[in-house]
Structures are given as structure tokens and as C-alpha cells.
Design an enzyme around this catalytic site. Structure first.
Site, PDB file in Angstrom:
ATOM      1  N   ARG A 125      -0.105  -9.358  13.246  1.00 39.34           N
ATOM      2  CA  ARG A 125      -0.496  -8.312  12.454  1.00 39.34           C
ATOM      3  C   ARG A 125      -1.594  -8.841  11.542  1.00 39.34           C
ATOM      4  O   ARG A 125      -2.573  -8.205  11.187  1.00 39.34           O
ATOM      5  CB  ARG A 125       0.601  -7.632  11.612  1.00 39.34           C
ATOM      6  CG  ARG A 125       1.495  -6.901  12.888  1.00 39.34           C
ATOM      7  CD  ARG A 125       2.542  -6.379  12.149  1.00 39.34           C
ATOM      8  NE  ARG A 125       2.400  -5.122  11.252  1.00 39.34           N
ATOM      9  CZ  ARG A 125       3.102  -4.553  10.342  1.00 39.34           C
ATOM     10  NH1 ARG A 125       4.469  -5.124  10.018  1.00 39.34           N
ATOM     11  NH2 ARG A 125       2.827  -3.644   9.434  1.00 39.34           N
ATOM     12  N   LYS A 179       0.817  -1.073   0.169  1.00 37.06           N
ATOM     13  CA  LYS A 179       0.028  -0.221  -0.036  1.00 37.06           C
ATOM     14  C   LYS A 179       0.917   1.187  -0.083  1.00 37.06           C
ATOM     15  O   LYS A 179       0.345   2.242  -0.736  1.00 37.06           O
ATOM     16  CB  LYS A 179      -1.000  -0.109   1.328  1.00 37.06           C
ATOM     17  CG  LYS A 179      -2.024  -0.909   1.236  1.00 37.06           C
ATOM     18  CD  LYS A 179      -2.985  -0.817   2.383  1.00 37.06           C
ATOM     19  CE  LYS A 179      -2.497  -0.632   3.785  1.00 37.06           C
ATOM     20  NZ  LYS A 179      -1.678  -1.596   4.140  1.00 37.06           N
ATOM     21  N   ARG A 227      12.696  -4.197  12.007  1.00 37.42           N
ATOM     22  CA  ARG A 227      12.005  -3.566  12.936  1.00 37.42           C
ATOM     23  C   ARG A 227      11.124  -4.546  13.847  1.00 37.42           C
ATOM     24  O   ARG A 227      10.844  -5.841  13.019  1.00 37.42           O
ATOM     25  CB  ARG A 227      10.861  -2.794  12.224  1.00 37.42           C
ATOM     26  CG  ARG A 227      11.360  -1.511  11.759  1.00 37.42           C
ATOM     27  CD  ARG A 227      10.355  -0.519  11.112  1.00 37.42           C
ATOM     28  NE  ARG A 227       8.736  -1.180  10.890  1.00 37.42           N
ATOM     29  CZ  ARG A 227       8.084  -0.712  10.051  1.00 37.42           C
ATOM     30  NH1 ARG A 227       8.698  -0.028   9.039  1.00 37.42           N
ATOM     31  NH2 ARG A 227       6.991  -1.218   9.853  1.00 37.42           N
ATOM     32  N   ARG A 231      12.370  -7.370   5.371  1.00 36.70           N
ATOM     33  CA  ARG A 231      12.749  -5.843   5.369  1.00 36.70           C
ATOM     34  C   ARG A 231      13.955  -5.527   6.459  1.00 36.70           C
ATOM     35  O   ARG A 231      13.649  -6.012   7.581  1.00 36.70           O
ATOM     36  CB  ARG A 231      11.234  -5.129   5.727  1.00 36.70           C
ATOM     37  CG  ARG A 231      10.335  -5.268   4.567  1.00 36.70           C
ATOM     38  CD  ARG A 231       9.289  -4.183   4.612  1.00 36.70           C
ATOM     39  NE  ARG A 231       8.579  -4.032   5.851  1.00 36.70           N
ATOM     40  CZ  ARG A 231       7.532  -3.277   5.989  1.00 36.70           C
ATOM     41  NH1 ARG A 231       6.909  -2.690   4.798  1.00 36.70           N
ATOM     42  NH2 ARG A 231       6.806  -3.242   7.157  1.00 36.70           N
ATOM     43  N   ARG A 234      -8.967   1.708   9.962  1.00 38.44           N
ATOM     44  CA  ARG A 234      -8.617   0.219   9.947  1.00 38.44           C
ATOM     45  C   ARG A 234      -9.643  -0.308  10.546  1.00 38.44           C
ATOM     46  O   ARG A 234      -9.389  -1.716  10.421  1.00 38.44           O
ATOM     47  CB  ARG A 234      -7.336   0.455  10.972  1.00 38.44           C
ATOM     48  CG  ARG A 234      -5.969   0.821  10.551  1.00 38.44           C
ATOM     49  CD  ARG A 234      -4.882   0.504  11.404  1.00 38.44           C
ATOM     50  NE  ARG A 234      -3.801   0.897  10.961  1.00 38.44           N
ATOM     51  CZ  ARG A 234      -2.592   0.149  10.068  1.00 38.44           C
ATOM     52  NH1 ARG A 234      -3.024  -0.961   9.994  1.00 38.44           N
ATOM     53  NH2 ARG A 234      -1.539   0.943  10.012  1.00 38.44           N
TER      54      ARG A 234
END
Length: 211
Positions: free
Chosen positions: A167, A13, A156, A123, A88
Site C-alpha cells: 500500500r 487522516k 484486516r 490495528r 488518490r
């Protein structure tokens, strides 16, 4: 255009929002970026949000809605905006309607969970300048070292595989119902994420009637 982007964490996104922002010359409003900046700066809101982010949970609605209300009524949003990460939840979407936040289209960017886990767990981010990398798709020249400033590259906390699974579970439970919410209002369009960013961008533009 006043656009909402839906899609699981890691669906792309943010990347597509940036490309649409440049194409349409309207700002991208990313709650994730706003909240992470607040965490980094140690603000009151950031301290509240930090624990939720580390666990892969959602920041409470009242905090998010307060931030977004202020942001969307700033001057640079008068000609349109792209919402990445807001709303959300159904309560957030209903609150947005009551506040008069106009939404013209909602794009659902669809990517299978297994691909998302692979994307996010790879990532990396520079500890110093926050430049993003990926071990497979965008590796640094030297492993673990930022090309720009030489800083240490870190994963992270919210990109650890266990946290990513949490998540995704949270997304399917709390955010995915927005697909039906906006479909019932005739605002929803879909695009399917591809391996190559350019192919995904093309699918997004086609879904929004920009090609």
C-alpha cells in the site's frame, strides 16, 4: 471549507478528518469507508473493489469518481466537506476539477513509512461490530475480544505487514504526485504527524489557520 486530506495509509487522516468535521461542522467524505461498506454489503461495486483492497492496490478511477460525484452534490455538502482518500491520483484530481468539485485547501499529513507500518500492523477490528482497536495504542480489556460486543478481533487483510508495504509503495507512486499537483496551484499546506493524536491535531489546525 472544502478540504482534501493527503497522507499515506495509516498517517492518521481519518482521525484528523473526524476532528475537523466536528470543529467545522461539515461532513467527512471517506472513499475508504464507502468502499469497505460496499464490500461488506456485497454490492456490485464492492465485489469489484474487494480484490483490489485485499492486494493493497487502488480501486480503479472510474469506480471511485462515479461514487464521489454523486456524494459531493448531496445537500449536506453545500457548506463544505472534507475529502479523505479522494483524489488518490492525478487523473482523479483532474476529473474532479472538470466536474466542478471545488477545493480550497489541501493538507498533506506527513508520517515516516516505518511508523506507519508499526501503526497499521497493530490495528484490530471487531469482526461483528467493526469497533477499531490497536494492540499498543488502544488495546481491548481482554486480548482478542471486543469490549463492546464480545466479538472476535481480527487484523484486516489490508493491514497485514506485507500488504501495508504494498500500500505504501502504491501511495508513493500514484498518490504522492498530488503533493506537487496541488502545490503548483497554491493550495497545499503541511502538517507533521506526532506520537500523540492531540499534538497532531494541533499541528493540523495551525497548518489550516484554525489556531
Amino acid at each position: 471549507m472544502r478540504l482534501v486530506l493527503l497522507g499515506a495509509p495509516g498517517s492518521g487522516k481519518g482521525t484528523q478528518a473526524d476532528k475537523l468535521s466536528e470543529l467545522l461542522n461539515i461532513p467527512t467524505i471517506s472513499t475508504g469507508a464507502i468502499i469497505r461498506a460496499a464490500v461488506k454489503d456485497g454490492t456490485e461495486m464492492g465485489l469489484k473493489a474487494e480484490g483490489y483492497l485485499a492486494e493493497g492496490a487502488l480501486v480503479p478511477d472510474d469506480v471511485v469518481i462515479g461514487i464521489m460525484k454523486e456524494r459531493l452534490f448531496e445537500d449536506d455538502c453545500k457548506e463544505g466537506y472534507i475529502l479523505d482518500g479522494f483524489p488518490r491520483t492525478i487523473p482523479q484530481a483532474e476529473a474532479a476539477e472538470k466536474l466542478g468539485i471545488e477545493i480550497e485547501k489541501v493538507l498533506d499529513l506527513v508520517v515516516p513509512d516505518e511508523k506507519i507500518v508499526a501503526r497499521l500492523s497493530g490495528r484490530r477490528e471487531c469482526k461483528v461490530c467493526r469497533t477499531p482497536y490497536h494492540v499498543d495504542f488502544n488495546p481491548p480489556k481482554e486480548e482478542g475480544v471486543c469490549d463492546k460486543c464480545g466479538g472476535e478481533l481480527i487484523c484486516r487483510a489490508d493491514d497485514e505487514p506485507e500488504t501495508v508495504q504494498k500500500r505504501l509503495t502504491v501511495y508513493h507512486k500514484q498518490t504522492e504526485p498530488l503533493v506537487n499537483f496541488y502545490e503548483e496551484r497554491g493550495l497545499l499546506v503541511r502538517a507533521y504527524g506526532c506520537e500523540e493524536i492531540a499534538d497532531t491535531s494541533r499541528a493540523v489546525r495551525e497548518a489550516l489557520g484554525l489556531e
